[in-house]
Write a protein that holds these residues in place. Structure first.
Motif, short mmCIF file in Angstrom:
data_model
loop_
_atom_site.label_atom_id
_atom_site.label_comp_id
_atom_site.label_asym_id
_atom_site.label_seq_id
_atom_site.Cartn_x
_atom_site.Cartn_y
_atom_site.Cartn_z
N LEU A 217 0.77 -1.19 0.06
CA LEU A 217 -0.14 0.27 0.10
C LEU A 217 1.04 1.20 -0.02
CD1 LEU A 217 -2.91 1.36 0.19
CD2 LEU A 217 -2.67 0.89 2.79
N ASN A 218 2.02 1.16 0.81
CA ASN A 218 2.87 2.29 0.85
C ASN A 218 3.32 2.64 -0.65
OD1 ASN A 218 4.26 4.37 2.29
ND2 ASN A 218 6.29 3.39 2.22
N LYS A 223 4.04 5.97 -5.17
CA LYS A 223 4.26 6.12 -6.82
C LYS A 223 2.98 6.89 -7.60
CE LYS A 223 7.26 2.13 -7.47
NZ LYS A 223 8.30 2.94 -7.82
N LYS A 224 1.87 7.00 -6.60
CA LYS A 224 0.90 7.92 -7.11
C LYS A 224 0.02 7.17 -8.27
CE LYS A 224 2.75 12.47 -6.02
NZ LYS A 224 3.06 13.84 -6.61
N LEU A 231 -7.49 8.09 -2.53
CA LEU A 231 -6.47 7.84 -1.69
C LEU A 231 -7.34 7.19 -0.29
CD1 LEU A 231 -3.52 7.68 -1.17
CD2 LEU A 231 -3.45 9.95 -0.22
N ASN A 232 -7.90 8.00 0.13
CA ASN A 232 -8.49 7.54 1.65
C ASN A 232 -9.44 6.25 1.49
OD1 ASN A 232 -7.16 9.42 3.04
ND2 ASN A 232 -8.62 10.98 2.65
N SER A 270 5.67 8.20 4.24
CA SER A 270 4.95 8.43 3.19
C SER A 270 4.48 9.88 3.50
CB SER A 270 3.66 7.48 3.22
OG SER A 270 2.56 8.13 2.36
N PRO A 271 4.55 10.72 2.70
CA PRO A 271 4.11 12.16 2.58
C PRO A 271 2.50 12.17 2.77
CG PRO A 271 4.61 11.66 0.35
CD PRO A 271 4.98 10.45 1.18
N TYR A 272 1.76 11.14 2.63
CA TYR A 272 0.35 11.02 2.74
C TYR A 272 -0.21 10.63 4.05
CZ TYR A 272 0.86 11.88 -2.16
OH TYR A 272 1.34 12.37 -3.73
#
Length: 611
Positions: A217-218, A223-224, A231-232, A270-272
């Motif tokens: 998942l990460n 890698k978008k 996303l959520n 992860s930045p998200y």
């Protein structure tokens, strides 16, 4: 339809009541559930039916057959995943030894102590006794935070309670899941070699699926490969998918898999991650609101009557007044905490969301499988949850005063903005014994602050998360030092009451500096300096100096000099005991000045021959 809508409405109403009266949400949620469930059936219904019936009984109900088990399992999996996201390995390594011992040695004391107490007060089987003890290990930030939010405590005490709650949540859940799985692999039979094999499969598949899919998942997120707007919900679907998939390979391994998945993902870079955590928190609030009304409503009066005896009181007293203090004092032995601080930490140990939720799920499943004494799990854990929350919510503030840990004056300082100016001032304050916290939404500023050894929080000033940070309980001064006058004013208006009880200050705007009549009472430092001038002086003379003061007249003369010298900005008055007084833009004459006091200022050094 009416019942389902009613649960959601009552759940959100309970959350609002909890926010309004600053109590843990689990308290009104469970009470509402008991009211519309067993209490309504016993006292307010002519035919003995509940106002909200979770399980279909051929006349009414929300979930037919085993559907309630499935819903509870899926909801708990999301809640545990969100708890796992908050567990950072770096935090376990860096927290004080007493916190580390609380989540290891303290958890072990509770695990074995509560099991022995349950065994010999209710004569439960050892398996059920240990399941009960594993469920009451956890405290959790959702119950600790509302109780301590308005109790001014030292940073050390707040930090211990906060991090114990955060770290023990997923760890306690993990222990409870393992104990349950150990029981369920051979439910109803004697211990066999097959039980060991099944237990090993559960642990193997739980850890393997959790670890593998967390990394997958990460990778997908970084890698978008998923559009931002999905996303959520994609992450949510992944969690549910991992739970179901793991469970299909090894029955009951799904909960373990999502806890591990949350821990691994939470420790990724992860930045998200923050955005994902915010979404999961919002979803958890909704699920918790529905879940605990359902679970409490599903309890029957006969379940409550099982524990309607003196044994229940004895068990509660042992857990609260013997096991909890023993765990705390053993864990904090030879620590820097004072006796009265250990005593207060011993008193505050409310159980919360994870304990009640997993207890209901495991109790329902084991009772369905015919495991002896399984019917005691849910009511006993609910009793501990309600009892500890009620006890701590009503007595924590009073006990803090009795124990002598209640701060008479909050001397900590919250600085809004972590620019170079703020870091320079914060570093000086920290060196002079003040607890300083810098907040900023700029990650670069936060990183630079932390490199200086300053406590800094990467947070949005418009978010409410700051209000829930119990480590700021000793903060009594607020200084808004950003380059935005709107943010500075907003910070004063929003946080001034909670964090600025002893003084709220902000930098002046250029308009206020040009008109002396418009200078507000919260104006900071001088009438001639704003963020731009502070930044420029910091660039040219990045140092804070101290100068001895002879008397009040000497102080006033120095203030007159600083008003006419753009390279000198007064900050504080330091008395002969080292206590700092923040200089305001108006009424400088109000400051007490005596021989032995010092003027603390930023910029170029004073020409001693001229002063």
């Amino acid at each position: 339809m009416l019942e389902l809508a009613g649960i959601i409405i009552l759940g959100i109403l309970a959350q609002w009541v909890a926010w309004k009266f600053k109590i843990p949400a689990i308290l009104p949620l469970i009470l509402i559930g008991l009211l519309v469930g067993p209490i309504a059936a016993e006292f307010f219904s002519e035919d003995g039916s509940k106002w909200i019936e979770p399980i279909w009984n051929e006349r009414e109900g929300l979930f037919p057959g085993e559907s309630l088990f499935y819903f509870v399992s899926l909801a708990i999996s999301i809640i545990l995943f969100e708890g796992g996201l908050t567990l950072k390995l770096s935090e376990i390594k860096n927290v004080a030894p007493s916190i580390t011992k609380l989540i290891t040695l303290g958890a072990a004391v509770t695990f074995f102590g509560a099991a022995i107490a349950a065994r010999y007060t209710f004569y439960l089987s050892w398996e059920i006794s240990f399941l009960f003890s594993s469920l009451i290990i956890v405290t959790g930030p959702t119950v600790i935070t509302p109780i301590l939010r308005n109790i001014p405590l030292s940073k050390d005490v707040s930090a211990v309670l906060k991090w114990e709650g955060i770290l023990i949540d997923p760890i306690g859940a993990l222990i409870a899941v393992l104990v349950f799985e150990f029981i369920s692999v051979d439910a109803g039979g004697e211990f066999t070699k097959r039980a060991f094999i099944e237990f090993g499969k559960i642990v193997l598949f739980g850890f393997t699926f959790g670890f593998t899919f967390a990394h997958a998942l990460n990778t997908i997120i970084n890698k978008k490969w998923i559009p931002h707007y999905l996303l959520n919900v994609f992450a949510l679907a992944s969690v549910l998918g991992v739970f179901v998939l793991s469970d299909s390979f090894a029955h009951e391994s799904g909960l373990l898999a999502v806890v591990v998945m949350g821990m691994v993902l939470g420790n990724s870079k992860s930045p998200y991650l923050k955005e994902l955590l915010y979404f999961k928190e919002s979803l958890s609030v909704l699920l918790i609101s529905i879940l605990f009304i359902l679970l409490a409503a599903n309890i029957n009066m006969s379940d409550l009557l099982l524990i309607y005896n003196w044994n229940t009181l004895v068990l509660f007293l042992i857990v609260v007044f013997l096991i909890r203090p023993l765990a705390v004092f053993l864990s904090t032995y030879k620590s820097s905490l004072k006796f009265r601080e250990k005593l207060f930490i011993s008193w505050v140990g409310p159980r919360g969301i994870v304990a009640a939720g997993i207890a209901s799920l495991f109790g329902l499943k084991l009772a369905k499988d015919g495991v002896a004494d399984a019917e005691y799990i849910t009511p006993l854990v609910f009793m501990i949850v309600l009892g500890t929350v009620l006890l701590n919510a009503t007595t924590a503030r009073l006990f803090a005063k009795v124990a002598g840990v209640f701060l008479k004056k909050s001397e900590g300082i919250l600085i809004v903005g972590a620019s170079k100016v703020s870091r320079l001032i914060g570093h000086y304050l920290e060196a002079n014994g003040r607890h300083v916290v810098l907040i900023d939404s700029n990650q670069v500023n936060i990183k630079k602050s932390e490199e200086l050894g300053l406590e800094a929080l990467n947070t949005n000033i418009y978010s409410d998360t700051l209000m829930d940070n119990i480590e700021l309980n000793d903060v009594g001064y607020l200084m808004a030092l950003t380059g935005s006058s709107d943010i500075n004013k907003y910070a004063i208006n929003k946080f001034g009451k909670q964090f600025g009880e002893n003084g709220s200050f902000r930098l002046l705007t250029s308009e206020e500096m040009s008109n002396p009549d418009k200078i507000p009472r919260e104006g900071l430092f001088s009438q001639t300096d704003d963020f731009v001038s502070l930044s420029e002086v910091t660039r040219k003379y990045p140092a804070i100096h101290e100068m001895d003061l002879k008397d009040k007249a000497h102080f006033i003369s120095l203030m007159n000099i600083t008003d006419n010298d753009e390279d000198i900005i007064p900050l504080f008055i330091k008395n002969d005991k080292g206590i700092l007084d923040i200089i305001s833009s108006i009424n400088k004459e109000k400051h007490k000045v005596e021989p032995g006091f010092k003027l603390v200022y930023l910029g170029k050094p004073f020409d001693v021959e001229k002063v």
